[in-house]
Design an enzyme around this catalytic site. Sequence first.
Site, PDB file in Angstrom:
ATOM      1  N   GLU A  38      38.661  31.293  42.390  1.00 39.51           N
ATOM      2  CA  GLU A  38      38.948  30.534  41.184  1.00 39.51           C
ATOM      3  C   GLU A  38      40.438  30.711  40.924  1.00 39.51           C
ATOM      4  OE1 GLU A  38      37.366  31.967  37.470  1.00 39.51           O
ATOM      5  OE2 GLU A  38      37.774  30.076  36.455  1.00 39.51           O
ATOM      6  N   ARG A 262      31.079  44.524  47.145  1.00 43.57           N
ATOM      7  CA  ARG A 262      32.521  44.468  46.912  1.00 43.57           C
ATOM      8  C   ARG A 262      33.145  45.816  47.249  1.00 43.57           C
ATOM      9  NH1 ARG A 262      32.724  43.486  41.202  1.00 43.57           N
ATOM     10  NH2 ARG A 262      32.698  45.737  41.057  1.00 43.57           N
ATOM     11  N   LYS A 272      40.263  40.896  37.730  1.00 48.76           N
ATOM     12  CA  LYS A 272      41.341  39.984  37.348  1.00 48.76           C
ATOM     13  C   LYS A 272      41.699  40.153  35.875  1.00 48.76           C
ATOM     14  CE  LYS A 272      40.758  36.106  40.536  1.00 48.76           C
ATOM     15  NZ  LYS A 272      40.280  34.723  40.617  1.00 48.76           N
TER      16      LYS A 272
END
Length: 559
Positions: A38, A262, A272
């Site tokens: 994104e 992850r 983020k």
Amino acid sequence: MSDEKIKEEKSLNFLEEIIDEDIRCGKYKTIVTRFPPEPNGYLHLGHASSICLNFGLTKKYPGYTNLRFDDTNPEKEETEYVDSIKEDVRWLGFEWKHEHYASDYFDTLYEFAVKLINKELAYVDDSSSEDMAAGKGTPAEPGTNSPYRERTVAENLDLFTRMKNGEFPDGSRTLRAKIDMANSNMLMRDPVLYRIKHAHHHRTGDKWCIYPMYDMAHGQSDSIEEVTHSICTMEFVAHRELYDWLIEKLGIYPSRQYEFARRNINYTVTSKRKLLQLVTEKHVDGWDDPRMPTISGLRRRGYTAESIREFCERIGVAKRDNMVDVGLLEFCVREHLNRIALRRMVVFNPLKVVITNYPGEGEMLVSENNPEDPAAGTREIPFSNELFIESDDFMENPPKKYFRLAPGQMVRLKSAYIIRCEEVVKDAGGKVTEVRCTYVAESRSGNDTSGIQVKGTLHWVSARTAISAEIREYDRLFRTENPADEEGDFKEYINPASLNTITTAVAEPELAKAKFEERYQFLRKGYFCLDKDTSPSRLIFNRTVTLKDGWAKETKKKS
RNA sequence: UGACCUAUGGUGUAAUGGUAACACAACUGAUUUUGGUUCAGUCAUUUAUGGUUCGAAUCCAUAUAGGUCAACCA
């Protein structure tokens, strides 16, 4: 031959096993993967892992990888991020086959939504977000059906069209999938598919005022691009049921989702939201601050793409929770830099040394650029009777096994001569200001006939020809292994000493020719690269990583 | 008081019913004109308890621990 054997014997990770099997049984001849960020922030180490995985898979197996921007939330996304993401992926050494944007599919996605309405699998809901949340139930209790759930197809079609046409304000209505409000998977309890947002989109401008949610966009984009293996992180496991449901009900290309854990790295954060906070609240110097775990930060710090790829390769991929030691990243960059870095001598905290018996004006000495790589050649270094050495390399009352300079003790000056400390000069405060030494004329590097063996070799810079430089020493950004997991605000755990600026450094004149793309090892100090803040009047170097320091370890043990 | 995911050295990954392997870290020692590099060596009965089997890290059961899910974020 043996390399081939090793390659063959190297075991596959679980994704490679799946693909291997898919190809063997003829399900696919070629595969398609995608990296789907994104564009709402800069890429970091976590993304590097995903990039290496997705692109690595299509390097190993026939097929290709797309870059797709998941830009379905106009409020958070910007072109600046799109550009930086492309730059970072390329810098890491990967080239995508197609560049796509979820926003390119808005028309198709809208048609998909209409199709679902026509099949009585979606409805327009007028509930407020609070009412909707209340109706969801809890993981342990079933939810309740929305009062708008049984609207007719005609009514839904009309309302959805009017949503698109901008007749309703933000938040007043949503399009929901009609699945099962009692499903044990919360995501299957009539998830929202479209919401109203009168917001400007970085690519589609003001064309749309309704935007698809992640679940209505991601799998469908995969399908449109005929992605065979859609790889994401474990938090999307629960989404897979919905991913498959939508593909099935829409009757579109059956992309499949696979999840991996992850990679978490200690002493840093990779969310983020948190990275954005560090930037906006000025705890760091921007997204490319050399202390940031962003790709741009690592690049500015002096990390090589090769070393980051090697790191991702070494940590591998699996499905369990993990906390990777940042020490492995440091190992990978040292390993690469040791092979390619040019050796230079820089004294950070100078102490003057006078060679009392050295005759003449001085001379040029020769030193190798890289002992690991003879092809890197040699360079000349000026020597004279006035030098600087590191203050730490002299002690008036040294401890045992101190191999450096001390009264009466001998050391070698790298690529030069053996010297002996004869006299210490101090100021009124008792601080050592100068060390007076004699040198052994027959001990010159390359033709040493002195027969003297010394334990220590020091880096040095000749005083008259020295150039000055600024050094920025970076340390880990956080004091604790998992700042995101600590009590209170993660920013309380920022390491106050993560940047140490040294303005007193003196360097050998060769460094006046330093280049941005070059990597340097300052002897006995660490690996460094030129910082972008460098100006014609000021050389500025960033410390990428220290050298391993056995002596520091030794002294630490004793204290 | 639900569903789902996961469990192998300090860390990250292997072993696909048949000798627990590799790397990092750590620790010894050797080499070294960088206390770097390099080299040699040391470092685990696989969360627990049962079961299946000639044989289990691997299959089954139960337990335990950690994680994920109730955004009109992705």
